[in-house]
Design a protein around this motif. Sequence first.
Motif: not given
Lengths: 517, 513
Positions: B290-299, B304-322
């Motif tokens: 859950v920390i990952g979900i929120l942290y990934g989302a906030f970050v 400012k970088d598109l790819k980094r944005l998508v990468a952090f969104s991965s952290v958020s999504h993987m939080g859901f899966i866990i």
Amino acid sequence: MYNNILPAVYGLNLIEKSMLSIIPEAVIILFAFLVLFLTFFEKLAKSKNPYYLSLIGIGFSILYVLMLSGRDLNGFYGSIVFNSFEVFLFTAILFSGLFAVLVSKDYMKNSNMPNPEYYSLILFGISSMMFLVSSNNLIMIFLNIEFMSITAYILTGYFKGNKRSTEAALKYFILGAFASAFLLFGAVFIYASTGHLNLYEIHTFLKNIAYGGLIKSGGGMGINIYLTAGLLLFLTGFAFKMSLFPFHSWTPDAYDGAPTPVTSFMATGIKLAAFAIFLRVYTLIYNFNIINFNGILWLLAVFSMTFGNIAALLSSNVKRLLAYSSIAQAGFILIGIIGGGFYGYSGTLFYLLAYIFMTAGAFTIVIIFENSDLISLDINKYSGLGYKYPFIAASMSFFLLSLAGIPMTSGFMGKFYVFSSAVKSGYNWLVIIALLNSAIAAYYYIKIIVKMYMPDKEMLNSSAVNSEGAFGIINGAVSDGLIITIIICLFFTLLMGIYPQIFINFANNSAASLWKI
Amino acid sequence: MTFFIRYLLTILIFFPTASVLLLLLINKKNEGLLRNLSTFLALVEFILSLYLFVYFKPDTYKFQFVEKFNWIPSFGASYFLGIDGLSLFLILLTTLLTFISLLSSYKYIKENVKEFVILMLLLETFMIGTFAALDILLFYLFWEFMLIPMYFIIGMWGTGRRVYSAVKFVLYTLSGSLIMLFGFIYIFMMHYNQTGNFTFNLLRLYHTHIPEGLQILLFIALFLGFAVKIPLFPFHTWLPDAHTEAPTAGSVILAGVLLKFGVYGFFRFAIPLLPRASFAVAPYIILLGVIGILYGAFVSIVQKDLKRLVAFSSVSHMGFIILGLFAMSAISISGSIIQLLNHGITTGALFLFVGMLYERMHSRQIKDFGGVAKKAPILTTLFLISVLASVGLPGLNGFIGEFLILIGSFRYFPVYTIVATSGVIFAAVYLLWMFQRVMFHEITNPEIEKFEDMNLREIFTVLPLIILMFFIGFYPIPILDRIDPTVIHFLSMLHHYRNSNSIIKLKTGLSNV
């Protein structure tokens, strides 16, 4: 009835049996002298004959090892033994020697040093290692360690005018002489406390005393104290040859200063022979728990791994890096001995065999990229080599990954084998420390791969890519001896990583014969 | 044909390796042939893998397409392959994404084409092998060697601090897996001490009796290996670097397949091997998720970088899966598995679009874009669909997964679930805001004027993914049907071991059998 006939048929009386037990070594020595005689003829000495003659000698020796395999021979009143343990180790040593000879051809041609003497020294070195592995007597062990060391001292300082080489040889010699003294002193103490020189007899003696409870109580004869002192001194002597942590200080200098084929030979052959004879002595004598030797080895292993890895992390010279990594590898191999038992000893032997192929392979590639005027090689010289020499760089990466213990390579299987033996015996922390060390080690092995495949733009200027070597790679083609070595090493490293069962069986057979007293 | 079906997994694993051997023969200069042939071979591999789907029996939880040969009898290791519902879809995802990423890199990869296609196909071998292996040693072999091709892909064709990212990626995952290896060896030796047999057969090791205190320690060891790969919150720092610097194809594979291995490892190894420990630590892991979900989302919001944005969104999504996996209810685990596939599809697609933007503008900074929609309507439409799928719009695939996870977890962990739900809202914030800044607004950057729309190859690259988004969104039954027996068996096995089995075995002395 057959007992009377068989000796008559095979002619195996004492002398002949003794001679039979040393045939593989004797062949090598014979060829060593043959090569040496070539120096009398100037024309022959300058040709490639010494090289080919040494190869033939090694070939014959391998043949004899194969012919004798399966036999169980005792020679010279029990001071030399030959059984499956020796078959395994002779094979490994001969491979190590074969690589040393194969990679020397262009190197020696380039260095303007006398040719036949070099090859005969290598052959003497091989035979001394084989003698060492098969010796079963405190005096034989000391003699052969000296024999082996002397050839190694000479070979280390073989570049006569070269400062680094001479310095390395001198350092190695002085420290080595101390170590030999320790070893001899230890042997004396062991003899004083047990009254036997033959390892089997010492073993029997200790077993009887251990069952009589004398060892624990001190035996009334001071056996305990003398034996402990002797075994500790003996261990010191071995630890020097195995380059374990507090006795390692010669390793980086000697490895760095020696001609690279010799470095490869020292890193594989000497280490293998030292470990093998230590394994034999350890199973026969140390196992009686006179004091807790496993605890001492535990410390040695942990310090060797950690020190070796951290030092390798900081070094930027390939030869020094591999030297430090060999200290770390010695720590890993020791884990198998600490783990102990049939499983552990078999794992140790397996790891040793794997270690030979990957180390020899890595050093061969160092030789390829080494120029005559550069005895040491900076890692930055490897920048961008991956694109110009795809096969060689890929092989180097593979050997380094194997040393790092990545799966699909022999290094992983070896590590897995010794680690699981240690876990089996309950040394969990040792394994955890070793695994963390593998992670550190991965960093500096990967550092070289990074240089080869992902170079910085500035580094490319100082790289060896554009400088054509005086040997090794001529007109873009690698010379035959080097390429054969690489292919053999690659084949075995891959095979032992993917389908290790054949080699495990070989090692199992070999380890089983350790207890055949 | 029966032979083909029987050894289908082996064929699938080694077909890419055989392709590599074929490609090795082709001259380095002949780049067109290398690209076309490798893409074609990857397509063949994908079509071969569809046979798995066709011949997969949806009515059993048992492992299918089982192959077993002796490999290293001394260690009790065997060449033991088999798949269930989970690995079936992950293998399909792998083959599909490998094909797509090879197709996507026609323009992106300009130099060393031969090395690139070889490494991609090699990587495919090891990815499929990891999903199919039921022998722990074999699994570990595939698992760890997989790092090497990925490391080269990031390091050789990456951008910016590629070497740093590649080495960081390897060292993080390697350290985790080495600790994991210790856990495996320990369980292996415990099984030996209890039965006298060396075996790495996973199905047998499930029966190892391990006391609860030890289970927790071993779980931590395995957890480190898998959590780094997922990546779970405090272990995620390698991910943004690796994703950002990797070439598009590398990012797609990394996000689409490699991140799945962590969850797969928990599902297949950590939880069934150590069931009591998993129940004990589940709340803490969910907390991390859950920390990952929120942290990934906030970050992600502030990137400012598109790819980094998508990468952090991965952290958020993987939080859901866990969250779904460790809530341990049938619905939430099914949701997790669906979401696992969704994440591969949508995030893969997002990375492809970011890659296309980068190829045209040579920049990934959001501020360099704006007004792309006027120049590239096709790209905008398809990109919007992917973004909405990632946000979880009903009718697209993301909704199904998140909905199932949240429904399933609510019963067991209501507070965490409520907090996690807010992650969906934040996902909408960062993704839609990003989309708005990139695609709409006035054109400020003169280079946008030259912006070309997608060509046919690019459309074909993303089309399979877009179709899948709609398909799973509207009709997930074919997938759920095949997953359900696996999930129910997983749970029944877990509760069985947790409640009765080990006590009965201990009392009757059967634990040694």
